[in-house]
Design a protein around this motif. Sequence first.
Motif, PDB file in Angstrom:
ATOM      1  N   ILE A 126       0.423  -3.361  -4.278  1.00 52.01           N
ATOM      2  CA  ILE A 126      -0.483  -2.259  -3.995  1.00 52.01           C
ATOM      3  C   ILE A 126       0.317  -0.970  -3.817  1.00 52.01           C
ATOM      4  N   CYS A 127      -0.385   0.139  -3.942  1.00 52.29           N
ATOM      5  CA  CYS A 127       0.237   1.455  -3.808  1.00 52.29           C
ATOM      6  C   CYS A 127      -0.554   2.269  -2.797  1.00 52.29           C
ATOM      7  N   VAL A 128       0.169   2.917  -1.877  1.00 51.90           N
ATOM      8  CA  VAL A 128      -0.467   3.820  -0.920  1.00 51.90           C
ATOM      9  C   VAL A 128       0.133   5.215  -1.090  1.00 51.90           C
ATOM     10  N   GLY A 129      -0.580   6.198  -0.550  1.00 45.19           N
ATOM     11  CA  GLY A 129      -0.167   7.575  -0.766  1.00 45.19           C
ATOM     12  C   GLY A 129       1.014   8.014   0.088  1.00 45.19           C
ATOM     13  N   ASP A 130       1.116   7.471   1.294  1.00 45.51           N
ATOM     14  CA  ASP A 130       2.151   7.903   2.232  1.00 45.51           C
ATOM     15  C   ASP A 130       2.665   6.722   3.033  1.00 45.51           C
ATOM     16  N   VAL A 131       3.863   6.867   3.570  1.00 46.38           N
ATOM     17  CA  VAL A 131       4.495   5.794   4.338  1.00 46.38           C
ATOM     18  C   VAL A 131       3.607   5.382   5.510  1.00 46.38           C
ATOM     19  N   LEU A 132       2.970   6.325   6.165  1.00 48.76           N
ATOM     20  CA  LEU A 132       2.121   6.017   7.316  1.00 48.76           C
ATOM     21  C   LEU A 132       0.943   5.117   6.949  1.00 48.76           C
ATOM     22  N   ASP A 133       0.560   5.102   5.680  1.00 52.27           N
ATOM     23  CA  ASP A 133      -0.576   4.288   5.241  1.00 52.27           C
ATOM     24  C   ASP A 133      -0.234   2.810   5.138  1.00 52.27           C
ATOM     25  N   ILE A 134       1.055   2.471   5.150  1.00 56.77           N
ATOM     26  CA  ILE A 134       1.452   1.069   4.977  1.00 56.77           C
ATOM     27  C   ILE A 134       0.860   0.192   6.074  1.00 56.77           C
ATOM     28  N   LYS A 135       0.779   0.712   7.288  1.00 53.64           N
ATOM     29  CA  LYS A 135       0.282  -0.096   8.402  1.00 53.64           C
ATOM     30  C   LYS A 135      -1.198  -0.441   8.244  1.00 53.64           C
ATOM     31  N   ARG A 136      -1.899   0.216   7.330  1.00 55.22           N
ATOM     32  CA  ARG A 136      -3.299  -0.134   7.071  1.00 55.22           C
ATOM     33  C   ARG A 136      -3.413  -1.458   6.328  1.00 55.22           C
ATOM     34  N   VAL A 137      -2.333  -1.853   5.654  1.00 54.19           N
ATOM     35  CA  VAL A 137      -2.406  -3.038   4.795  1.00 54.19           C
ATOM     36  C   VAL A 137      -1.403  -4.117   5.173  1.00 54.19           C
ATOM     37  N   ALA A 138      -0.407  -3.791   5.990  1.00 56.18           N
ATOM     38  CA  ALA A 138       0.659  -4.751   6.272  1.00 56.18           C
ATOM     39  C   ALA A 138       1.231  -4.538   7.672  1.00 56.18           C
ATOM     40  N   THR A 139       1.962  -5.534   8.148  1.00 63.60           N
ATOM     41  CA  THR A 139       2.598  -5.476   9.457  1.00 63.60           C
ATOM     42  C   THR A 139       3.970  -4.825   9.335  1.00 63.60           C
ATOM     43  N   THR A 140       4.212  -3.795  10.155  1.00 58.97           N
ATOM     44  CA  THR A 140       5.486  -3.065  10.072  1.00 58.97           C
ATOM     45  C   THR A 140       6.186  -2.926  11.417  1.00 58.97           C
ATOM     46  N   ASN A 141       5.556  -3.404  12.494  1.00 59.18           N
ATOM     47  CA  ASN A 141       6.131  -3.139  13.817  1.00 59.18           C
ATOM     48  C   ASN A 141       7.413  -3.911  14.108  1.00 59.18           C
ATOM     49  N   HIS A 142       7.791  -4.843  13.236  1.00 63.27           N
ATOM     50  CA  HIS A 142       9.041  -5.579  13.420  1.00 63.27           C
ATOM     51  C   HIS A 142      10.225  -4.890  12.750  1.00 63.27           C
ATOM     52  N   GLY A 146      12.468   4.171  11.482  1.00 62.64           N
ATOM     53  CA  GLY A 146      13.088   5.039  10.483  1.00 62.64           C
ATOM     54  C   GLY A 146      13.408   4.359   9.166  1.00 62.64           C
ATOM     55  N   LEU A 147      13.354   3.019   9.131  1.00 58.36           N
ATOM     56  CA  LEU A 147      13.716   2.306   7.894  1.00 58.36           C
ATOM     57  C   LEU A 147      12.769   2.635   6.746  1.00 58.36           C
ATOM     58  N   LEU A 148      11.470   2.589   7.015  1.00 58.02           N
ATOM     59  CA  LEU A 148      10.504   2.852   5.944  1.00 58.02           C
ATOM     60  C   LEU A 148      10.679   4.255   5.363  1.00 58.02           C
ATOM     61  N   ASP A 149      10.914   5.223   6.220  1.00 57.12           N
ATOM     62  CA  ASP A 149      11.089   6.597   5.748  1.00 57.12           C
ATOM     63  C   ASP A 149      12.397   6.772   4.982  1.00 57.12           C
ATOM     64  N   SER A 150      13.360   5.899   5.230  1.00 50.31           N
ATOM     65  CA  SER A 150      14.627   5.962   4.491  1.00 50.31           C
ATOM     66  C   SER A 150      14.490   5.344   3.097  1.00 50.31           C
ATOM     67  N   LEU A 151      13.615   4.364   2.977  1.00 51.59           N
ATOM     68  CA  LEU A 151      13.434   3.675   1.698  1.00 51.59           C
ATOM     69  C   LEU A 151      12.385   4.340   0.805  1.00 51.59           C
ATOM     70  N   LEU A 152      11.396   4.957   1.418  1.00 55.42           N
ATOM     71  CA  LEU A 152      10.231   5.457   0.679  1.00 55.42           C
ATOM     72  C   LEU A 152       9.937   6.912   1.016  1.00 55.42           C
ATOM     73  N   PRO A 153       9.315   7.641   0.077  1.00 55.35           N
ATOM     74  CA  PRO A 153       8.938   7.243  -1.285  1.00 55.35           C
ATOM     75  C   PRO A 153      10.176   6.939  -2.139  1.00 55.35           C
ATOM     76  N   GLY A 154      10.032   5.988  -3.026  1.00 49.72           N
ATOM     77  CA  GLY A 154      11.147   5.635  -3.889  1.00 49.72           C
ATOM     78  C   GLY A 154      10.836   4.417  -4.733  1.00 49.72           C
ATOM     79  N   PRO A 155      11.791   4.011  -5.579  1.00 55.79           N
ATOM     80  CA  PRO A 155      11.577   2.923  -6.542  1.00 55.79           C
ATOM     81  C   PRO A 155      11.764   1.535  -5.938  1.00 55.79           C
ATOM     82  N   VAL A 156      11.083   1.300  -4.818  1.00 56.78           N
ATOM     83  CA  VAL A 156      11.233   0.050  -4.072  1.00 56.78           C
ATOM     84  C   VAL A 156       9.855  -0.525  -3.762  1.00 56.78           C
TER      85      VAL A 156
END
Length: 281
Positions: A126-142, A146-156
């Motif tokens: 799936i594709c979301v518009g912004d890093v903050l939107d990831i938590k709407r579809v998946a678990t990220t609290n583990h 700063g990791l997500l913002d370091s990886l994305l947006p990008g080819p990952v």
Amino acid sequence: MNLSTRLAEKLPGILPVSSSPILRKGVSELRLFSIANQSRRLRWGLQKKMVWSLERAETCVVSNSCLVHPATEAYAQEAIEAIKSEKVIAVPTDTLYGFACDACSLEAVNRIYEIKGRKLTSPLAICVGDVLDIKRVATTNHLPHGLLDSLLPGPVTLVLQRGESSILEKSLNPGIDTIGVRVPDCEFIREVSRGSGSVLALTSANLSGDRSSVCVKDFENLWQHCAYVYDAGLLPSGRAGSTIVDLSKAGKYKIIRPGSAEQATVAILEKYLLEEEEEDT
């Protein structure tokens, strides 16, 4: 014999043009009218050609059911409306061209599988518009801060647990409790995702098993199945696609597909002290 003399001979009782200010003025106005009329005809002809040329440059009709448009802000709203209408569109990303639809529409998702000839057991990302939107579809609290913002947006593509609060339908990738999430470094698809009010199901624009597409001509045989195809020209990152990394376990990472950014991705993961998950033996 000049024009004035000939006119005087053919019109008896009328003074020669050279000696009549009124007649001289009439001949001049006649000449000006003729020139102006020719100018209007030429200008109208040029305008019609310009309008035709602009229409051809702006919109290319491929078939009765599909249009190819440039992947620009001017066409983002059109793409958003197509997604909201449960249509499939073809879009550029920062790696490859992909097919996209509303991930919460079972009809649209099934349409993508039909177009690609893909097995229903093969999951879609799936594709979301912004890093903050990831938590709407998946678990990220583990994940480290700063990791997500370091990886994305990008080819990952990040593989994460869906979580109980995910907005995704259970019918998307049934039986799989993880989901691949992308935030491409491509403003067009991100704007479409934001505007859709949902999230996009995203997969490469090709028949299942065929080579990936880096220009719209690569999948021309599939245009007819899309509501619209959005063209961003030749994509420069090659056909390797995004780097897929599993981050579903705390403190661990696993490269599922090297893709186009493996080295840079691993460097970031290790900077945040994540350890590579050992292969099962």
